[in-house]
Design a protein around this motif. Structure first.
Motif, PDB file in Angstrom:
ATOM      1  N   ARG A 262     -17.889  -8.487  14.920  1.00  0.00           N
ATOM      2  CA  ARG A 262     -17.086  -9.443  14.148  1.00  0.00           C
ATOM      3  C   ARG A 262     -15.616  -9.077  14.320  1.00  0.00           C
ATOM      4  NH1 ARG A 262     -15.437  -6.330   9.957  1.00  0.00           N
ATOM      5  NH2 ARG A 262     -16.758  -4.563   9.366  1.00  0.00           N
ATOM      6  N   LEU A 263     -14.736  -9.915  13.788  1.00  0.00           N
ATOM      7  CA  LEU A 263     -13.325  -9.553  13.736  1.00  0.00           C
ATOM      8  C   LEU A 263     -13.107  -8.573  12.584  1.00  0.00           C
ATOM      9  CD1 LEU A 263     -11.524 -12.996  14.260  1.00  0.00           C
ATOM     10  CD2 LEU A 263     -11.851 -11.176  15.935  1.00  0.00           C
ATOM     11  N   PRO A 264     -12.192  -7.622  12.733  1.00  0.00           N
ATOM     12  CA  PRO A 264     -11.907  -6.724  11.610  1.00  0.00           C
ATOM     13  C   PRO A 264     -11.205  -7.480  10.488  1.00  0.00           C
ATOM     14  CG  PRO A 264     -10.339  -6.349  13.393  1.00  0.00           C
ATOM     15  CD  PRO A 264     -11.372  -7.311  13.917  1.00  0.00           C
ATOM     16  N   THR A 265     -11.432  -7.050   9.259  1.00  0.00           N
ATOM     17  CA  THR A 265     -10.689  -7.623   8.142  1.00  0.00           C
ATOM     18  C   THR A 265      -9.266  -7.076   8.158  1.00  0.00           C
ATOM     19  OG1 THR A 265     -11.313  -5.855   6.614  1.00  0.00           O
ATOM     20  CG2 THR A 265     -12.785  -7.769   6.752  1.00  0.00           C
ATOM     21  N   GLU A 266      -8.399  -7.698   7.385  1.00  0.00           N
ATOM     22  CA  GLU A 266      -7.009  -7.247   7.338  1.00  0.00           C
ATOM     23  C   GLU A 266      -6.901  -5.799   6.865  1.00  0.00           C
ATOM     24  OE1 GLU A 266      -2.736  -8.269   5.143  1.00  0.00           O
ATOM     25  OE2 GLU A 266      -4.504  -9.478   4.691  1.00  0.00           O
ATOM     26  N   VAL A 267      -7.637  -5.454   5.814  1.00  0.00           N
ATOM     27  CA  VAL A 267      -7.536  -4.099   5.267  1.00  0.00           C
ATOM     28  C   VAL A 267      -8.120  -3.078   6.253  1.00  0.00           C
ATOM     29  CG1 VAL A 267      -9.720  -4.219   3.976  1.00  0.00           C
ATOM     30  CG2 VAL A 267      -7.900  -2.701   3.183  1.00  0.00           C
ATOM     31  N   GLU A 268      -9.183  -3.435   6.976  1.00  0.00           N
ATOM     32  CA  GLU A 268      -9.742  -2.538   7.985  1.00  0.00           C
ATOM     33  C   GLU A 268      -8.743  -2.307   9.117  1.00  0.00           C
ATOM     34  OE1 GLU A 268     -14.577  -3.397   7.785  1.00  0.00           O
ATOM     35  OE2 GLU A 268     -13.297  -4.649   9.042  1.00  0.00           O
ATOM     36  N   TRP A 269      -8.122  -3.376   9.575  1.00  0.00           N
ATOM     37  CA  TRP A 269      -7.178  -3.264  10.690  1.00  0.00           C
ATOM     38  C   TRP A 269      -6.028  -2.342  10.316  1.00  0.00           C
ATOM     39  CZ3 TRP A 269      -2.316  -3.441  12.415  1.00  0.00           C
ATOM     40  CH2 TRP A 269      -2.092  -3.634  13.784  1.00  0.00           C
ATOM     41  N   GLU A 270      -5.467  -2.547   9.140  1.00  0.00           N
ATOM     42  CA  GLU A 270      -4.323  -1.730   8.717  1.00  0.00           C
ATOM     43  C   GLU A 270      -4.716  -0.266   8.545  1.00  0.00           C
ATOM     44  OE1 GLU A 270      -1.168  -1.574   4.971  1.00  0.00           O
ATOM     45  OE2 GLU A 270      -1.984  -3.502   5.631  1.00  0.00           O
ATOM     46  N   TYR A 271      -5.874  -0.029   7.957  1.00  0.00           N
ATOM     47  CA  TYR A 271      -6.365   1.330   7.736  1.00  0.00           C
ATOM     48  C   TYR A 271      -6.600   2.039   9.072  1.00  0.00           C
ATOM     49  CZ  TYR A 271      -9.509   5.011   5.955  1.00  0.00           C
ATOM     50  OH  TYR A 271     -10.102   6.209   5.646  1.00  0.00           O
ATOM     51  N   ALA A 272      -7.185   1.325  10.036  1.00  0.00           N
ATOM     52  CA  ALA A 272      -7.440   1.915  11.352  1.00  0.00           C
ATOM     53  C   ALA A 272      -6.141   2.176  12.099  1.00  0.00           C
ATOM     54  CB  ALA A 272      -8.347   0.987  12.168  1.00  0.00           C
ATOM     55  N   ALA A 273      -5.170   1.271  11.983  1.00  0.00           N
ATOM     56  CA  ALA A 273      -3.890   1.443  12.673  1.00  0.00           C
ATOM     57  C   ALA A 273      -3.159   2.684  12.172  1.00  0.00           C
ATOM     58  CB  ALA A 273      -3.024   0.202  12.486  1.00  0.00           C
ATOM     59  N   LEU A 274      -3.198   2.923  10.878  1.00  0.00           N
ATOM     60  CA  LEU A 274      -2.523   4.089  10.313  1.00  0.00           C
ATOM     61  C   LEU A 274      -3.170   5.391  10.768  1.00  0.00           C
ATOM     62  CD1 LEU A 274      -1.965   2.743   6.692  1.00  0.00           C
ATOM     63  CD2 LEU A 274      -0.176   3.241   8.365  1.00  0.00           C
ATOM     64  N   GLY A 275      -4.498   5.393  10.938  1.00  0.00           N
ATOM     65  CA  GLY A 275      -5.192   6.595  11.407  1.00  0.00           C
ATOM     66  C   GLY A 275      -4.871   7.812  10.573  1.00  0.00           C
ATOM     67  N   MET A 276      -4.905   7.661   9.257  1.00  0.00           N
ATOM     68  CA  MET A 276      -4.411   8.715   8.380  1.00  0.00           C
ATOM     69  C   MET A 276      -5.372   9.882   8.189  1.00  0.00           C
ATOM     70  SD  MET A 276      -2.618   6.262   5.523  1.00  0.00           S
ATOM     71  CE  MET A 276      -1.968   7.611   4.549  1.00  0.00           C
ATOM     72  N   ALA A 352      -0.033  -8.878  19.138  1.00  0.00           N
ATOM     73  CA  ALA A 352      -0.496  -8.916  17.751  1.00  0.00           C
ATOM     74  C   ALA A 352      -1.961  -9.337  17.775  1.00  0.00           C
ATOM     75  CB  ALA A 352       0.348  -9.898  16.936  1.00  0.00           C
ATOM     76  N   GLU A 353      -2.648  -9.254  16.628  1.00  0.00           N
ATOM     77  CA  GLU A 353      -4.092  -9.477  16.663  1.00  0.00           C
ATOM     78  C   GLU A 353      -4.586 -10.320  15.490  1.00  0.00           C
ATOM     79  OE1 GLU A 353      -6.196  -5.771  17.144  1.00  0.00           O
ATOM     80  OE2 GLU A 353      -4.674  -4.995  18.516  1.00  0.00           O
ATOM     81  N   TRP A 354      -5.594 -11.136  15.797  1.00  0.00           N
ATOM     82  CA  TRP A 354      -6.280 -11.899  14.759  1.00  0.00           C
ATOM     83  C   TRP A 354      -7.079 -10.947  13.861  1.00  0.00           C
ATOM     84  CZ3 TRP A 354      -4.947 -16.734  14.125  1.00  0.00           C
ATOM     85  CH2 TRP A 354      -4.653 -17.572  15.202  1.00  0.00           C
ATOM     86  N   THR A 355      -7.116 -11.257  12.580  1.00  0.00           N
ATOM     87  CA  THR A 355      -8.068 -10.607  11.680  1.00  0.00           C
ATOM     88  C   THR A 355      -8.935 -11.690  11.042  1.00  0.00           C
ATOM     89  OG1 THR A 355      -6.647 -10.699   9.703  1.00  0.00           O
ATOM     90  CG2 THR A 355      -6.411  -8.771  11.153  1.00  0.00           C
ATOM     91  N   ALA A 356      -9.958 -11.286  10.321  1.00  0.00           N
ATOM     92  CA  ALA A 356     -10.921 -12.243   9.787  1.00  0.00           C
ATOM     93  C   ALA A 356     -10.373 -13.046   8.612  1.00  0.00           C
ATOM     94  CB  ALA A 356     -12.192 -11.505   9.352  1.00  0.00           C
ATOM     95  N   GLY A 516      -3.762 -11.436  20.598  1.00  0.00           N
ATOM     96  CA  GLY A 516      -5.075 -11.137  21.147  1.00  0.00           C
ATOM     97  C   GLY A 516      -6.030 -10.826  20.005  1.00  0.00           C
ATOM     98  N   PHE A 517      -7.118 -10.112  20.307  1.00  0.00           N
ATOM     99  CA  PHE A 517      -8.050  -9.732  19.244  1.00  0.00           C
ATOM    100  C   PHE A 517      -8.893  -8.556  19.703  1.00  0.00           C
ATOM    101  CE2 PHE A 517     -10.612 -12.484  21.876  1.00  0.00           C
ATOM    102  CZ  PHE A 517     -11.929 -12.057  21.726  1.00  0.00           C
ATOM    103  N   ARG A 518      -9.427  -7.824  18.745  1.00  0.00           N
ATOM    104  CA  ARG A 518     -10.402  -6.771  19.017  1.00  0.00           C
ATOM    105  C   ARG A 518     -11.561  -6.954  18.055  1.00  0.00           C
ATOM    106  NH1 ARG A 518      -7.861  -1.522  19.275  1.00  0.00           N
ATOM    107  NH2 ARG A 518      -5.827  -2.573  19.398  1.00  0.00           N
ATOM    108  N   VAL A 519     -12.662  -6.271  18.309  1.00  0.00           N
ATOM    109  CA  VAL A 519     -13.876  -6.475  17.523  1.00  0.00           C
ATOM    110  C   VAL A 519     -14.121  -5.275  16.608  1.00  0.00           C
ATOM    111  CG1 VAL A 519     -14.922  -7.996  19.223  1.00  0.00           C
ATOM    112  CG2 VAL A 519     -15.344  -5.536  19.356  1.00  0.00           C
TER     113      VAL A 519
END
Length: 533
Positions: A262-276, A352-356, A516-519
């Motif tokens: 599926r497409l990642p949700t907005e909160v998932e995308w942001e959390y993954a990008a931060l890689g905290m 940039a990327e689409w989110t769900a 673009g997009f990622r899954v």
């Protein structure tokens, strides 16, 4: 004396009985190791009647990165210079998930198109819209005031195989995710010996609705018997009986071998990008710096160099010749620059990327602070009058319409027809009195537009072409249920948009040269020990 002894024996027996029921010591926990049902049967006992299948160790599918869930502060960490006020900091919890190591590339999207063309040839009038509607919009590279020939080369030329696919709408990206789920499970079943490995070598397979999909596999569709190894499937499912009645009773819908994409949700995308996860000591995050502070190399040949693809300033997309800032005037290879701390490439720049998520200016963390997502539309499989599932055939394919008038399939022949049973896109999204058009709206949710947004209407012109009509009424907002959240910066954006907390929106029916997009996939929590870092 005898009475006293008898009383002591009764008391001792009672104590033993209570001890056996309640336990006499504290267990360390750590998960279920050896399980016995309350019926007394162990899982998948040969002499029993219930076979639940074997538990599988969680493994990431190729190209997917495991992101352990946790709590974090979602939103901006610097001034909101655009004054959007749509990304104020808020605490959120995210479940564990997998996310694509890179964006989907031109190569991967061409795989999808080739499969559609092979199974549903556009030369067949029944299928002509399936392939055409999945094509990316390559004309978006055209610029009225600059020469650009990428519309002829970018998507098809092998030199751009590992560049991110662009021009794909949100709607098309979702169809790709559904297709990828079927193909990944198909490959996993081949590797397990359940599906014959000559599935694509044999020309009689994969014609229209006869192609493999998870709907048919989960329901044990008779159409698949020609290339399913029943004996191997029985071994994999843990069924140890030869009793045909028990085999039939236990043939419930099989679970997927590969979790749904599926497409990642907005909160998932942001959390993954931060890689905290790597910026932690014990249970405290050490920092959350603006991303631009991290984009210059600090060692070796990369020292001082920009390590992301974005616009440096007006008229500067790559830097001077011979000393390029990021080496790309437009998009670049998806692995051109280093990954973030947890191994994910391209979260800062390139595209940039689409989110769900459906976009709204405010995230309603008061209602839920767990796996936030706006856009839920639960679906159920449609049944025939006799209770069997209704399968899509060549005459019952349904379509969505893109902004350029092309039709995108909603379902394919061989899949089960589904219907939406609820629509929560507008949940807690205001009432008539808080709408922008409250003077002219009624209290019925069906009769007022919360944001007084433009409406979409398509007509067929004299040449038979579907054209989107422009809404000429005076409108006060662009907010609709058809705009989706965009995350991340792109090759044509300034550094401001690289911050993972930034959010924008675009129509789900259009493709863009900078998106673009990622899954993503759901995941279980890994049972690993706590660590200091």
């Amino acid at each position: 004396m005898k009475k006293l002894k008898l009383f002591s024996l009764i008391a001792l027996s009672s104590t033993l009985a209570l001890t056996s029921c309640g336990g006499s010591s504290t267990s360390k926990g750590g998960g279920t190791k050896k399980f016995v049902s309350k019926t007394g049967w162990k899982p998948n006992e040969k002499q029993g009647w219930f076979f639940a299948g074997k538990q599988q160790k969680q493994k990431g599918w190729p190209g997917m990165v495991y992101v352990e869930g946790g709590t974090f502060t979602m939103g901006l960490v610097k001034d909101d210079v655009m004054h959007d006020w749509n990304n104020s900091p808020r605490r959120m919890q995210v479940s564990s998930f997998f996310i694509g190591e890179t964006e989907i590339t031109n190569y991967e999207y061409r795989e999808y198109l080739t499969w559609l063309k092979y199974v549903f040839p556009p030369s067949d009038p029944s299928f002509k819209e399936i392939y055409n509607g999945a094509l990316p919009d390559t004309l978006l590279w055209d610029n009225k005031l600059s020469r650009n020939d990428l519309n002829e080369t970018y998507f098809r030329d092998q030199n751009y195989d590992y560049y991110p696919v662009v021009g794909v709408s949100w709607t098309q990206a979702n169809r790709y995710c559904e297709w990828l789920t079927d193909r990944a499970n198909e490959k996993a079943l081949m590797q397990a010996g359940i599906i014959a490995k000559d599935l694509y070598i044999n020309e009689s397979n994969n014609q229209g609705g006869t192609a493999f999909n998870m709907d048919k596999f989960k329901s044990n569709d008779p159409e698949m018997q020609g290339y399913i190894n029943e004996q191997r499937l029985q071994q994999k499912s843990g069924m140890k009986t030869t009793n045909q009645r028990l085999l039939a009773a236990n043939r419930s819908p099989s679970s997927a071998m590969v979790t749904k994409f599926r497409l990642p949700t907005e909160v998932e995308w942001e959390y993954a990008a931060l890689g905290m996860e790597k910026s932690r000591e014990y249970n405290n995050y050490l920092e959350k710096k603006p991303q631009i502070d991290k984009l210059r190399g600090t060692k070796g040949k990369d020292r001082g160099m920009i390590l992301a693809n974005f616009k440096q300033g007006r008229g500067d997309y790559s830097g001077p010749a011979g000393w390029k800032n990021d080496g790309a005037a437009q998009t670049s290879d998806v692995r051109q620059f280093p990954s973030n701390d947890i191994g994910i490439y391209g979260m800062f720049g390139n595209v940039a990327e689409w989110t769900a998520d459906v976009y709204r200016p405010i995230i309603d963390e008061d209602f839920t602070d767990f796996n936030y997502y706006r856009g839920n539309m639960p679906q159920a499989i449609v049944r025939n009058g006799d209770g069997t599932y209704k399968m899509v055939d060549e005459g019952s394919i349904k379509y969505d319409t893109l902004a350029d008038g092309r039709l995108v399939y909603k379902n394919l022949p061989g899949q089960y027809e589904r219907e939406t049973i609820a629509d929560y896109r507008n949940y807690r999204d205001g009432d008539r009195m808080s709408s922008l058009d409250y003077r002219n709206a009624s209290d019925s949710s069906a009769n007022y537009n919360m944001y007084n947004a433009p409406t979409t209407r398509f007509v067929v012109d004299g040449n038979g072409k579907v054209v989107m009509q422009r809404d000429t009424k005076e409108r006060t907002s662009e907010m609709t249920n058809d705009i989706r959240v965009i995350k991340g910066g792109s090759w044509q954006d300034s550094a401001y948009w690289l911050d993972p907390g930034q959010r924008r929106y675009k129509s789900q029916a259009s493709g863009y040269g900078w998106i673009g997009f990622r899954v993503a996939q759901d995941a279980r929590v890994n049972d690993k020990a706590r660590t200091r870092r």
